[in-house]
Design an enzyme around this catalytic site. Sequence first.
Site, short mmCIF file in Angstrom:
data_model
loop_
_atom_site.label_atom_id
_atom_site.label_comp_id
_atom_site.label_asym_id
_atom_site.label_seq_id
_atom_site.Cartn_x
_atom_site.Cartn_y
_atom_site.Cartn_z
N HIS A 68 2.70 12.25 -4.13
CA HIS A 68 1.38 12.92 -4.19
C HIS A 68 0.34 12.04 -4.89
CE1 HIS A 68 3.61 16.71 -3.25
NE2 HIS A 68 4.52 16.12 -4.00
N SER B 233 -19.03 -11.17 -2.65
CA SER B 233 -20.13 -10.34 -2.15
C SER B 233 -21.39 -11.19 -2.08
CB SER B 233 -20.35 -9.17 -3.10
OG SER B 233 -21.66 -8.66 -2.96
N LYS C 85 -18.10 -9.70 -7.63
CA LYS C 85 -17.11 -9.15 -6.70
C LYS C 85 -16.06 -10.16 -6.25
CE LYS C 85 -16.52 -5.76 -5.48
NZ LYS C 85 -16.85 -4.86 -4.39
N GLU D 36 -7.88 -5.43 3.76
CA GLU D 36 -8.72 -4.38 4.34
C GLU D 36 -8.82 -4.51 5.86
OE1 GLU D 36 -12.47 -3.99 1.92
OE2 GLU D 36 -11.44 -5.59 0.85
#
Length: 473
Positions: free
Chosen positions: A155, A276, A282, A289
């Site tokens: 969970h 970034s 970043k 991804e």
Amino acid sequence: MRMWGGRFDGAPDARMADFTRSIEVDAALALDDIAGSIAHVRGLGRAGLLTDDEVATLERGLVSLRADVEAGAVAWDPALEDVHLNLETMLTERVGVVGGKLHTGRSRNDQVATDLRLWTRRAIDRLDANLLALERALVDLAEREGDAVLPGTTHIQPAQPVLLAHHLLAYVEMLERDRGRLADARRRVNVSPLGAGALAGAGYPLDRDTTAAELGFDGVTRNSLDAVSDRDFVVEVLAAAALAMVHLSRLAEEVTWWSNPRFGFVRVADAFSTGSSMMPNKKNPDPAELVRGRSAGVIGALTAMLTLLKGLPLAYQRDLQEDKPAFLAAVATLDASLAVMAGLVETLVVDADRMRAAAEEGYTTATALADELVRRGVPFRAAHHIVGGLVGGAEAEGIPTLAALPDEAFRAALDGSDDETARGLAHQRGIAATLRSAATIEGSLAGADVIGGTAPGRVAAQLAEVRARLGAG
Ligand code: ARG
């Protein structure tokens, strides 16, 4: 003049020609097409349909064409529709009129089915090697970071500590099943449609078995209608590919979370990260991804292929040309995803301290503590209740782990139980120390000592077994 143009008046409309051509996609099958043609030419020779000289001439032409394709030296003519007509035209330019005999006893329908099976067989073998490489990278990491402990979750909440090696081996299991599915599909891929003709079977006594054997097929298709219209094998490989992408996507998802500084379990190497354009701080795990994102396209390809087939009457219908764009792209996506994930895993830096600190959070050793009470005769349900009370108390007091509870807390919890055995334990000498030891991370790990469990000895044995099976990279 179109190769099939005998009965046609005038030229095709440009819109029609643009719409129906497939050379942009099926040029990828060129080497398979040439291999199929060489075997077919030899078969025509064996059947007495070509003289030895004609066979030699055609074969020489095809071999020179193959060299040019391999060198990237052929220019595909979009006006020639597809790879089959392009290659036949180029061959005829090289060898003269005998080129017109190549297509004897063959249709583009059995030809393209043959090409695609040869292509798929090569793709499966490449995917298998790439799956194996990623498995080895996971095993390497598991060996390197053998003692690192993760907070196992259910969970998404802290559940029980597990060894990182155990977690990584779970992915090896998934990838092994992916390899098994592809190997199973390969058996059904590897049969030759050549000789099926357009749909009814070739009009000449071709020795299909020998031609199939020359192409490395295990046998021939048994029904000509099925041979030219079956794309089950594409569906099977896409299903295996979609599932493999789902597995990679799950791993990618974990890496993205683990590399978030809030977790700090791993650092993705700079070489597998991007920055970034606006935020100088970043560092993003983009390959992970994109693997997650591109799984969508592979799943879509499976759906597209099933949908493509569901309304098709026998036998070949032009719809089947649409088997290739999504399929070839899906295989390329899986290929590239396996490669990039292997690189990402190979260069992943693990912060075992951060992982361990997180594994301590959330009273993850509670189950192990209850198990220890059970070993001492307390019924599991009563033990669950006692430990639940300890967790609630620790939380209220701001005591971070069960192992950090004072002796008095253990004794009071046992003493307050409805269970007589538990109450008896409350007064046993050294009981708090015993329970505290069971409630450590090490105690918790050691308790899961079953086949497939996360006890260090079990994981080490599993790792050794997998390493011996997969070998080193
Ligand atoms: N480009 C076609 C395909 O990929 C080849 C077979 C075409 N056959 C035909 N009669 N139009 O399916």
